[in-house]
Motif scaffolding. Sequence first.
Motif, short mmCIF file in Angstrom:
data_model
loop_
_atom_site.label_atom_id
_atom_site.label_comp_id
_atom_site.label_asym_id
_atom_site.label_seq_id
_atom_site.Cartn_x
_atom_site.Cartn_y
_atom_site.Cartn_z
N PHE A 58 0.74 -0.92 -0.27
CA PHE A 58 0.11 -0.14 0.27
C PHE A 58 0.98 0.84 -0.41
O PHE A 58 2.01 1.31 0.12
CB PHE A 58 -1.12 -0.03 1.36
N ARG A 71 2.80 13.46 2.05
CA ARG A 71 4.00 12.73 1.66
C ARG A 71 4.43 12.68 3.61
O ARG A 71 4.92 13.40 3.63
CB ARG A 71 5.04 11.84 1.64
N ALA A 80 2.78 4.08 9.36
CA ALA A 80 1.92 2.91 8.56
C ALA A 80 2.25 1.82 8.13
O ALA A 80 3.41 1.26 7.63
CB ALA A 80 1.73 4.16 7.05
N GLN A 107 2.85 -8.00 -0.48
CA GLN A 107 4.23 -7.19 -0.15
C GLN A 107 5.21 -8.68 0.12
O GLN A 107 6.56 -8.39 -0.51
CB GLN A 107 4.63 -6.51 1.83
N ASN A 109 5.21 -10.66 -2.08
CA ASN A 109 4.78 -11.19 -3.57
C ASN A 109 4.19 -12.63 -4.21
O ASN A 109 5.77 -12.68 -4.88
CB ASN A 109 5.93 -10.32 -4.82
N PHE A 184 11.74 11.25 -5.27
CA PHE A 184 13.00 11.33 -4.49
C PHE A 184 14.21 12.02 -5.09
O PHE A 184 14.14 12.62 -5.17
CB PHE A 184 13.50 9.42 -5.98
N GLN A 189 13.55 8.17 -0.85
CA GLN A 189 12.17 7.76 -1.26
C GLN A 189 12.11 9.47 0.19
O GLN A 189 12.03 9.55 0.82
CB GLN A 189 11.24 7.58 -0.50
N PRO A 191 9.68 12.27 1.99
CA PRO A 191 10.50 13.10 2.07
C PRO A 191 11.29 12.49 3.60
O PRO A 191 11.52 11.35 3.72
CB PRO A 191 9.25 14.02 3.13
N GLN A 233 7.99 11.41 -10.22
CA GLN A 233 7.42 10.61 -11.33
C GLN A 233 5.63 10.92 -10.90
O GLN A 233 5.45 10.69 -10.04
CB GLN A 233 6.96 9.44 -11.12
N ALA B 36 10.21 -8.02 -7.44
CA ALA B 36 10.67 -7.78 -6.50
C ALA B 36 11.31 -9.42 -5.57
O ALA B 36 11.88 -9.84 -5.82
CB ALA B 36 8.57 -8.14 -6.33
N SER B 63 13.07 3.80 -9.65
CA SER B 63 11.43 4.16 -8.12
C SER B 63 11.82 2.68 -7.68
O SER B 63 11.57 1.52 -8.02
CB SER B 63 10.22 4.96 -8.83
N PHE B 64 10.67 2.60 -6.16
CA PHE B 64 10.56 1.59 -5.85
C PHE B 64 9.99 1.98 -5.03
O PHE B 64 9.47 2.52 -4.17
CB PHE B 64 12.42 0.54 -4.66
N PHE B 65 9.02 0.98 -4.01
CA PHE B 65 8.49 0.76 -3.06
C PHE B 65 9.25 0.02 -2.44
O PHE B 65 9.36 -1.35 -2.99
CB PHE B 65 6.89 -0.10 -3.66
N PHE B 67 8.87 -2.04 2.17
CA PHE B 67 8.39 -3.02 3.38
C PHE B 67 9.01 -3.18 3.96
O PHE B 67 10.59 -4.20 3.76
CB PHE B 67 6.45 -3.23 3.16
N GLU B 76 5.47 0.68 6.55
CA GLU B 76 5.28 1.31 4.80
C GLU B 76 6.68 2.25 5.07
O GLU B 76 6.97 2.36 6.09
CB GLU B 76 4.10 2.31 4.69
N THR B 77 7.34 2.67 4.56
CA THR B 77 8.75 3.19 4.55
C THR B 77 8.54 4.98 3.67
O THR B 77 8.22 4.41 2.46
CB THR B 77 10.46 2.38 3.81
N VAL B 78 9.52 5.49 4.14
CA VAL B 78 9.54 6.49 4.26
C VAL B 78 10.56 7.44 4.40
O VAL B 78 11.03 7.48 5.10
CB VAL B 78 8.20 8.09 4.68
N ARG B 228 11.21 -5.97 2.50
CA ARG B 228 10.63 -6.08 0.96
C ARG B 228 10.82 -5.20 0.15
O ARG B 228 10.16 -4.38 0.33
CB ARG B 228 8.92 -6.93 1.17
N PHE B 230 9.35 -3.66 -3.96
CA PHE B 230 9.57 -3.98 -5.28
C PHE B 230 10.10 -2.70 -6.52
O PHE B 230 9.74 -1.30 -5.98
CB PHE B 230 7.66 -3.36 -5.47
#
Lengths: 240, 237
Positions: A58, A71, A80, A107, A109, A184, A189, A191, A233, B36, B63-65, B67, B76-78, B228, B230
């Motif tokens: 998510f 964000r 989160a 998550q 996959n 980014f 990523q 902030p 992006q 992934a 770019s990536f997502f 966790f 969620e990572t930030v 993990r 993506f």
Amino acid sequence: MSRMMIAPANGSIGSTPSKDMVFDSNLDYMLILSERTDISDGSGVLEITHGLGYIPSFYHFESADGLTWYRPTYSGTGGAYADTNKIYINTYDPNIHVRTIIWANSQDNSDGGTKNNAFGNLLIAKDGYDVLEETDLRRFKFASSAGILKIKEKRTITVSGTGDGTFTNTYYHGLGYVPQVYVFVGGIQIPTFYSQGGGMALSYSFEVDSYKITCTVFTSLGEPTTSVDFNIQIMLDKIA
Amino acid sequence: MAKFKVLKNGFTDIDSTDISDFSIHSDYKCQKLALADSVTVVMDAFSGSASGVINHNLGYIPSFFCFVEYGGKGYETVGNANPILKLKAARFFDINASDNYIYSWDANGDQVDHNLVYGDTIKFKLNPSNTSLPSPLNESTTYYYKSDFSSTKFYISATLGGSTIDLRNGVGPESNYWAKTNNFEDLYDFYVDAVFDIYADDTKLNIQVTVSDLDGRVNFSQESFIVRAFFIMDEII
């Protein structure tokens, strides 16, 4: 194995690299299961029930007024997270708008197989799965019941300034709605917030509304000049 | 030029100019996954840190997502410092060289039962104000719990079941050396923050986990995290 490819208007199948194709069924995608906006009640944690039985991927954005989105950063523990039933978002203030994109992709996959959420008139199953038998989106590369993020453009916005302070730069995306944006700096990523102690800090952040994206650098590091490239992006998919 | 469009579920206007109505629209690239993958990173009980990488070998910064899975939750990572996770930490030890024993105390500075048993190991660490451990101890050697002096104090040996090490010829004041043991036990309900730094370069995702170490005194559980990612098939620049 059959393969479905869609080349961009200025490209062609066979000569355009996969990463520049509009679509290539040899690749996998993040499949959007649901997108929703919730309002925090000030209790500390906004709970969103997904009920999937697995931990989904998510992503979320927040807004104080429903118009300008960002964000969040978290100074405390947590942030989160999701479990197999809900998504939990720390939002200590009331009336915070939270836009959450929940992907069908777990998550971890994994391919799953127990859900019944893949439908539509165009279905492409992952290798090894029968498109006529499977019903779990995790076993599909594409199903028209699920969305895929579509890229409007990529852009670099440079934020510059002299001495300590808060510096911004703005790009007008012209969409007329608030797009999802992924930002980014280098490979980090946004902030971000770095504290170096002694009152010295550096942070990168951004905001997006229906007209523009504003990137911000705050620095108190005492450097004579600041110049930071924000790599953005911009998607065609909406936050609001 | 022919166009290929697939509307999202619930939308019916194939001629819509709102591209967000479409699952696929041939005028716009879909965001594609390059791969992934995941890595398990394990906290070092003594250093209070963990690190790992996930290789993507794309040749560009994607770019990536991302966790972090811990305790049945997927975070969620930030940015550079999220998530921040609470980890249990316990066990403070000091060396009393003049009286030849090690003693155990809690985060409040009160002596508490050490709860070590036969077979448990222990390693020592200098604090910032010392230059050496009491002879014959050193930081690189693993020692063994030997026997009790009291419920809060104990003797050590160089080998399992070996003779008690005599610290009384060692130098240094008491209470200025620290130690950690394999015997992690949540004695004090004491927590520290683990902070994640995650960033991508053109070949891999780099993960670094650090915790506040209270000057090296805290003993950490060897918690593990699954990170993990993506990776999107598109460079961020």
